[in-house]
Design a protein around this motif. Sequence first.
Motif, PDB file in Angstrom:
ATOM      1  N   MET A  94     -55.798  -6.624  26.453  1.00  0.00           N
ATOM      2  CA  MET A  94     -55.159  -7.040  26.307  1.00  0.00           C
ATOM      3  C   MET A  94     -55.031  -6.972  25.088  1.00  0.00           C
ATOM      4  O   MET A  94     -54.737  -5.969  24.035  1.00  0.00           O
ATOM      5  N   VAL A  95     -56.270  -7.130  24.193  1.00  0.00           N
ATOM      6  CA  VAL A  95     -56.915  -7.071  23.073  1.00  0.00           C
ATOM      7  C   VAL A  95     -57.061  -6.216  22.610  1.00  0.00           C
ATOM      8  O   VAL A  95     -56.409  -4.623  21.842  1.00  0.00           O
ATOM      9  N   LEU A  96     -57.958  -5.599  23.515  1.00  0.00           N
ATOM     10  CA  LEU A  96     -58.430  -3.901  23.665  1.00  0.00           C
ATOM     11  C   LEU A  96     -57.453  -2.932  23.337  1.00  0.00           C
ATOM     12  O   LEU A  96     -57.025  -2.071  22.805  1.00  0.00           O
ATOM     13  N   SER A  97     -56.614  -3.245  24.655  1.00  0.00           N
ATOM     14  CA  SER A  97     -55.487  -1.858  24.465  1.00  0.00           C
ATOM     15  C   SER A  97     -54.600  -1.933  23.490  1.00  0.00           C
ATOM     16  O   SER A  97     -53.842  -1.042  22.711  1.00  0.00           O
ATOM     17  N   ASN A  98     -53.847  -3.545  22.649  1.00  0.00           N
ATOM     18  CA  ASN A  98     -53.573  -3.019  21.207  1.00  0.00           C
ATOM     19  C   ASN A  98     -53.519  -3.150  20.256  1.00  0.00           C
ATOM     20  O   ASN A  98     -53.133  -2.658  19.404  1.00  0.00           O
ATOM     21  N   VAL A  99     -55.059  -3.689  19.801  1.00  0.00           N
ATOM     22  CA  VAL A  99     -55.710  -3.085  19.426  1.00  0.00           C
ATOM     23  C   VAL A  99     -56.195  -2.388  18.607  1.00  0.00           C
ATOM     24  O   VAL A  99     -55.915  -1.411  17.649  1.00  0.00           O
TER      25      VAL A  99
ATOM     26  N   PRO B  17     -43.408 -10.712  18.266  1.00  0.00           N
ATOM     27  CA  PRO B  17     -43.932 -10.118  18.009  1.00  0.00           C
ATOM     28  C   PRO B  17     -44.501  -8.911  18.050  1.00  0.00           C
ATOM     29  O   PRO B  17     -44.495  -8.242  19.423  1.00  0.00           O
ATOM     30  N   ALA B  18     -44.296  -7.688  17.038  1.00  0.00           N
ATOM     31  CA  ALA B  18     -44.450  -6.823  17.233  1.00  0.00           C
ATOM     32  C   ALA B  18     -45.575  -5.337  17.437  1.00  0.00           C
ATOM     33  O   ALA B  18     -46.410  -4.570  16.835  1.00  0.00           O
ATOM     34  N   SER B  19     -46.954  -6.502  16.213  1.00  0.00           N
ATOM     35  CA  SER B  19     -48.266  -5.976  16.537  1.00  0.00           C
ATOM     36  C   SER B  19     -49.393  -7.440  16.798  1.00  0.00           C
ATOM     37  O   SER B  19     -49.003  -8.445  16.906  1.00  0.00           O
ATOM     38  N   MET B  20     -50.342  -7.628  16.110  1.00  0.00           N
ATOM     39  CA  MET B  20     -51.229  -8.063  17.175  1.00  0.00           C
ATOM     40  C   MET B  20     -50.729  -9.153  15.381  1.00  0.00           C
ATOM     41  O   MET B  20     -51.413 -10.577  16.114  1.00  0.00           O
TER      42      MET B  20
ATOM     43  N   SER C 188     -47.894   0.808  23.355  1.00  0.00           N
ATOM     44  CA  SER C 188     -48.888   0.258  23.787  1.00  0.00           C
ATOM     45  C   SER C 188     -48.782  -0.081  25.259  1.00  0.00           C
ATOM     46  O   SER C 188     -47.924   0.535  26.265  1.00  0.00           O
ATOM     47  N   PRO C 189     -50.291   0.507  25.327  1.00  0.00           N
ATOM     48  CA  PRO C 189     -51.028   0.767  27.040  1.00  0.00           C
ATOM     49  C   PRO C 189     -50.426  -0.361  27.837  1.00  0.00           C
ATOM     50  O   PRO C 189     -50.023  -1.224  27.647  1.00  0.00           O
ATOM     51  N   TYR C 190     -50.136   0.430  29.353  1.00  0.00           N
ATOM     52  CA  TYR C 190     -49.277  -0.555  30.247  1.00  0.00           C
ATOM     53  C   TYR C 190     -50.499  -0.651  31.119  1.00  0.00           C
ATOM     54  O   TYR C 190     -50.699   0.108  31.697  1.00  0.00           O
ATOM     55  N   LEU C 191     -51.316  -1.497  31.551  1.00  0.00           N
ATOM     56  CA  LEU C 191     -52.611  -2.153  32.178  1.00  0.00           C
ATOM     57  C   LEU C 191     -52.092  -2.417  33.303  1.00  0.00           C
ATOM     58  O   LEU C 191     -51.585  -2.912  33.569  1.00  0.00           O
ATOM     59  N   ILE C 192     -52.001  -1.666  34.608  1.00  0.00           N
ATOM     60  CA  ILE C 192     -52.235  -1.123  35.740  1.00  0.00           C
ATOM     61  C   ILE C 192     -52.877  -1.786  37.067  1.00  0.00           C
ATOM     62  O   ILE C 192     -54.145  -0.993  36.989  1.00  0.00           O
TER      63      ILE C 192
ATOM     64  N   CYS D 190     -40.269 -11.886  28.823  1.00  0.00           N
ATOM     65  CA  CYS D 190     -41.346 -11.130  28.980  1.00  0.00           C
ATOM     66  C   CYS D 190     -41.630 -10.030  27.684  1.00  0.00           C
ATOM     67  O   CYS D 190     -40.965  -9.447  27.667  1.00  0.00           O
ATOM     68  N   LEU D 191     -43.030  -9.629  27.607  1.00  0.00           N
ATOM     69  CA  LEU D 191     -43.659  -8.308  26.890  1.00  0.00           C
ATOM     70  C   LEU D 191     -44.499  -7.691  27.380  1.00  0.00           C
ATOM     71  O   LEU D 191     -45.600  -8.572  27.985  1.00  0.00           O
ATOM     72  N   PRO D 192     -43.590  -6.247  27.393  1.00  0.00           N
ATOM     73  CA  PRO D 192     -44.987  -5.771  28.326  1.00  0.00           C
ATOM     74  C   PRO D 192     -46.327  -5.275  27.186  1.00  0.00           C
ATOM     75  O   PRO D 192     -47.041  -4.771  27.474  1.00  0.00           O
ATOM     76  N   GLY D 193     -45.796  -5.832  26.320  1.00  0.00           N
ATOM     77  CA  GLY D 193     -47.035  -5.245  25.248  1.00  0.00           C
ATOM     78  C   GLY D 193     -46.257  -5.240  23.763  1.00  0.00           C
ATOM     79  O   GLY D 193     -45.156  -5.693  23.751  1.00  0.00           O
ATOM     80  N   LEU D 194     -47.432  -5.221  22.446  1.00  0.00           N
ATOM     81  CA  LEU D 194     -46.751  -5.342  21.343  1.00  0.00           C
ATOM     82  C   LEU D 194     -46.927  -3.995  21.076  1.00  0.00           C
ATOM     83  O   LEU D 194     -48.151  -3.086  20.478  1.00  0.00           O
ATOM     84  N   GLY D 195     -45.749  -3.412  20.739  1.00  0.00           N
ATOM     85  CA  GLY D 195     -45.389  -2.259  20.192  1.00  0.00           C
ATOM     86  C   GLY D 195     -44.517  -1.335  21.021  1.00  0.00           C
ATOM     87  O   GLY D 195     -45.142  -1.109  22.147  1.00  0.00           O
ATOM     88  N   ALA D 196     -44.393  -0.107  20.652  1.00  0.00           N
ATOM     89  CA  ALA D 196     -42.993   0.506  21.678  1.00  0.00           C
ATOM     90  C   ALA D 196     -44.045   1.306  22.645  1.00  0.00           C
ATOM     91  O   ALA D 196     -43.751   1.828  23.617  1.00  0.00           O
TER      92      ALA D 196
END
Lengths: 291, 409
Positions: free
Chosen positions: B195-200, B159-162, B292-296, B284-290
């Motif tokens: 995850m939802v907040l950063s991706n959506v 998946p590449a989007s929510m 997406s913020p990466y939460l560290i 393993c997907l680091p996020g949805l979309g190219a």
Amino acid sequence: MTIRSRSRVTPYAALLPMAVVASLGYLGAGLWTFYISLTGSRTFPSGHFIGLAQYHRLFDNERWMLSLHNLAAYGALFVLASLAIGFLLAVFIDQHVKGEGVFRTIFLYPYAMSFVATGLVWQWLLTPGDGLDGAIRALGFEHFRLDWIVSQDHAIYTVVIATVWQASGLVMALMLAGLRGVDPEIWKAARLDGIPAWRVYAQIILPMLWPTVATVLLLLATAVAKLYDAVVAMTQGGPGIASEVPAKFIMDHLFLRSNVGLASAGAIVLLVPVLALLAPYAYARSRKEAA
Amino acid sequence: MYGTRRWLLGAWLCASAVAAHAGPRAEVIHWWTSGGESAAVKQVEQAYRAAGGTWVDSAIAGGDQSRAVTINRIIGGNPPTAAQFNTSKQFLDIIEEDLLNPVDDIARRDHWDQVLPAPIIDVIKVRGHWYAVPMNIHMQTWIWYSKSAFAKAGIAREPASMDELFADLDKLKAAGLIPLAHGGQAWQEILLFSMVLSNVGGRDLYLKVIRDRDQGAIRSDSFRKVLVAYKRLQAYVDPASPGRNWNDATALVISGKAGVQIMGDWAKGEFIAAGQSPGRQFGCLPGLGADSPYLIQGDVFVFPKTDDPAALRAQKLLADVVDRSAVQLAFNKLKGSIPVRLDADDSRFDACARKGMAILRDPQRPVGVAEVYLTPDQNGALQDVLTAFWNTNMPVERAQNSIASALRY
């Protein structure tokens, strides 16, 4: 110094260390907590005075309000159920059943276990799919469901079940001691008059046991205010925040959330009902002594 | 034979006694107690020994417990030489009370300003001084999925989007699987929400809400959409999830009973321990979309204040050892996290970790997790609201108001 005056000093000298520890440890710590609750302390106690802001924030907090609500519901059910079950157990054992010692040990046994162990056992027993739920379904009752521990509305009642199971043995032991102190002549007289046993218990014996009941109530009430470890072991306050209690709120803010000020405000609020219960009791005692 | 052995033993005893006297001696409090973690910290210990120091290990299970012990010992005047904390505001109060020794010389020598990701710098650099040596970085909101479950549900690509994620979860549900393996504990719910907040919501909204605690952003319509999407995920969770541990949730994905789990990179250790490898049995997907913020987040060592020259020497040596790329590589390979230094060589990491390192080097993508920006207290209050919203029928408007009031203080 005469012998007489020395003998009057001795008991005070013996009581002094306890009195000093109690007043410093309890009163001092209480006053210190109240002072901290008026400051903006975070990880460390600080002198930054902010008035009643922590209390304002406390009562603005949904989790705290829910905790108070839970504690009230829990307290009423726990005290009533422990008292009723403990008294009935004591009455049954008082009928001079065979193997009385065995029953007494079995009933008192849960009290020897810590709340944490009790909580873990019951958590396992109540987990849907395992424990009771699974066992009854395996017996052929396919539609049986016991999912209180994961339910928003029922989670706190699972804590009631576990702690009543633990505490009623102690209530039984205390009540039994009281029952055994009742003069056998009373029973003889009641039997001669043809009064049924349940009425003797309800109308004669129970009122006579009032001092024992008062002790039991005091013990149970302190257990209610302290409720913490059973919740942690069984539900961790969950699901969500459904089974949170004030003591857990206070511990979390003291140790995990680095907010000593807010935790102190919570502790003071929790102290208020204890004082409110204690004050009339102390007043009644002083009236009695004066009379 | 016997004589030789005794002689050797004697020599060894003398040597270790001499070593104990000669080299700096560091007592380190940390909470790396699980199998992989303690193997990882052994690497640091060995490197410290090799550099001539003596390592006294004080492992305390549980981060909360360990931090409480550290703080109590600092207050009590008997601090350890060094202690572990998360890369977060957990130790900000100790800095403000002036109870930590800064590590400015190491930071300057190794050009931390250039080689560390910005969210990490923001945490450890306070008023121009560096107060902690970072050890590793964890990315907390990886999307792990089971290849066999995806195949069974007929999902062909990641998946590449929510919206695509929701579509995939529907397919998993239709195939009779648990779509989302979720451990129902408050900390896992805030992770899912992040995850939802950063991706959506995207990077800007994420920072406005979590870092700036902007009341306007929290009450905005786009934040409302985030909350709705977060709550929508709950329909894909199995009924036994409340109270479940994260690793039990991971086990559901490993066995193919569940499709997806959103969890930090420590979950990878479970897959690998079960004999699976990235790209083959799990993805393993680091996020949805190219973009997406990466939460560290990660772990650091702090050095409580002391004037004792021997302790200072021990602290300096430890800071130096921990900051070496080789030590960080050895540690992180076993821990499942990645080195904090962007210049570390990652050629020997697995596919997921290499993906993570590449993203980390793009300054636009890494942001901190909630704990990086919020005090433990604010983070806890946010967690309380999110877990209540997740578990009850709380209306979205009320959740929005409660979050606003939780982050006001």
